[in-house]
Enzyme design. Structure first.
Site, PDB file in Angstrom:
ATOM      1  N   CYS A 103      -4.770   2.279  -4.005  1.00  0.00           N
ATOM      2  CA  CYS A 103      -3.550   2.711  -3.094  1.00  0.00           C
ATOM      3  C   CYS A 103      -2.310   1.881  -3.269  1.00  0.00           C
ATOM      4  CB  CYS A 103      -3.784   3.058  -1.528  1.00  0.00           C
ATOM      5  SG  CYS A 103      -4.646   4.511  -1.397  1.00  0.00           S
ATOM      6  N   ASP A 124       2.446  -4.652   8.012  1.00  0.00           N
ATOM      7  CA  ASP A 124       1.377  -4.003   7.827  1.00  0.00           C
ATOM      8  C   ASP A 124       0.042  -4.850   7.915  1.00  0.00           C
ATOM      9  OD1 ASP A 124      -0.839  -2.582   6.934  1.00  0.00           O
ATOM     10  OD2 ASP A 124      -0.097  -1.903   5.077  1.00  0.00           O
ATOM     11  N   HIS A 138       0.846  -1.151  -0.009  1.00  0.00           N
ATOM     12  CA  HIS A 138       0.166   0.010   0.238  1.00  0.00           C
ATOM     13  C   HIS A 138       1.029   1.391   0.037  1.00  0.00           C
ATOM     14  CE1 HIS A 138      -2.865   2.802   1.872  1.00  0.00           C
ATOM     15  NE2 HIS A 138      -3.961   1.798   1.446  1.00  0.00           N
TER      16      HIS A 138
END
Ligand SMILES: *Cc1c(COP(=O)(O)O)cnc(C)c1O
Length: 404
Positions: free
Chosen positions: A362, A199, A122
């Protein structure tokens, strides 16, 4: 508790609304999840009954708010099996947590050190590292992926060296749904002495990571993708890193003692929590975790896998439809139909009440890899149904008919 989809759906007030005259079919869960009444109630309860600033007041409301906020932190610690409760730092979300860590490494990294990121990150897991490399002279290297949307682990092994200081990978890709082999990624990084940040923005609504078992250094996630509110999340950091990294922001709450000559910092986790936090958000995050655990992650995973399998099978029956991300994955289906722009499909299915995401999600480098402008992405949550998958497939067929 058995998995009763109808009963679960009744917990989500928004799922009974109509969009453009059709029942809402919400398939944009990778962008944000919907909120059950239990979470909404916890927000109303806080502001109606015990709103106060925390950690400083001796008065009753302040103590009640502090207790609720800190017990949410404890709940999150237990959920993710962190070793210590002060290893859980409240943040404004995943992006904030990543920037906090990237800032902390400004003084640690040196010229020619290396940072590895995966090819399927991302933007919030790319840009802060580029900024960090600009500040420190360190180099950013990319772990490549194959056509399937799976990381090439042999290439990862080749990239690792004693120059590698940090490795950043998402647990699950929001654009493709790929589940990355983070156990192996962490273990290999540790063999060369590199730290690992995972993440988890996309994973924590589907699976339940165990921070101690993973032996991860940093793990970030956002509440809003797990049935909680926006503007709150957590950064887990191992105690040794918490002691090593400098504070990110200065202000109230993060200090031990302040004079104009010298300020000393508070211990963990407060050192990284300057200013009045999102108190209500933290409490509601705790309520969301309770809610998900009451359903159970095994049941959630099973139902979502059934949705994924069914949607994949039905969508692939459409001529010219291609799915991106076909490896080991979770309930995200990213696709295009030959000759049709994803945005046009998104617009038509919205007219039929169906919310999907279109664009680069994104994650522009992934789109560049496949040489496409973007995809249509349907992402499923445990409250979605097989009938909703049918509605999606029919709407996509209709869009194809109208656009070709
Ligand atoms: C949503 C998402 C982010 C960003 O989360 P924010 O809540 O916007 O900070 C980062 N990484 C992945 C994989 C995501 O899905």
């Amino acid at each position: 508790m058995s998995f009763n989809i109808q009963k679960i759906r009744e917990d989500f007030p928004i799922l009974s609304r109509k969009v453009n005259g059709y029942p809402l079919v919400y398939l944009d869960n990778a962008a944000t999840s919907q909120k059950p009444q239990q979470v909404i109630d916890s927000i109303v309860d806080y502001y109606s009954n015990y709103n106060a600033n925390i950690h400083r007041g001796v008065h009753t409301l302040s103590q009640e708010a502090t207790d609720a906020y800190e017990s949410a932190r404890q709940k999150i610690k237990t959920h993710f099996n962190a070793k210590e409760v002060y290893e859980i730092i409240f943040t404004a979300g995943t992006t904030h947590g990543i920037n906090l860590v990237a800032n902390g490494f400004s003084d640690i990294l040196k010229k020619d050190d290396e940072i590895l990121v995966s090819a399927m990150e991302h933007h919030s897991n790319i840009v802060p590292w580029q900024m960090l490399c600009d500040r420190t002279g360190a180099d950013l290297k990319v772990i490549p992926m194959n056509e399937e949307g799976t990381l090439i682990m042999e290439e990862y092994a080749k990239l690792l060296s004693e120059r590698t200081k940090l490795v950043f990978v998402n647990h699950i890709s929001n654009a493709l749904g790929t589940i990355n082999p983070i156990e192996e990624i962490i273990q290999k990084a540790h063999e060369v002495g590199a730290a690992v940040l995972i993440d988890g923005a996309q994973s924590c609504s589907h699976i339940k990571p165990d921070f101690q078992k993973l032996d991860v250094d940093f793990y970030v996630t956002s509440a809003h993708k797990m049935c909680g509110p926006t503007g709150v999340g957590i950064l887990f950091m191992k105690e040794e890193w918490g002691n090593k990294l400098p504070p990110y922001q200065g202000g109230g709450e993060m200090i031990a003692e302040v004079t104009f000559e010298k300020t000393t910092y508070a211990g963990l986790p407060h050192k990284f929590e300057a200013g009045t936090p999102n108190i209500c958000g933290g409490i509601a995050f705790g309520a969301a975790i309770d809610y998900l655990n009451a359903i159970g992650f095994e049941a959630i995973e099973q139902h979502e896998n059934e949705l994924l399998e069914y949607a994949t099978e039905k969508l692939l029956e459409i001529d010219g439809l291609k799915i991106y991300g076909t490896g080991h994955k979770t309930s995200v289906v990213s696709f295009n139909i030959e000759g049709i722009h994803p945005y046009d499909i998104g617009t038509i299915v919205d007219k039929l009440g169906i919310a999907v995401r279109t664009g680069h999600h994104c994650a522009q480098p992934i789109m560049d890899f496949y040489k496409i402008p973007g995809t249509v992405r349907a992402s499923f949550a445990f409250y979605n149904t097989m009938e909703e998958v049918d509605a999606l497939v029919n709407a996509v067929k209709k869009a194809k008919y109208m656009l070709s």
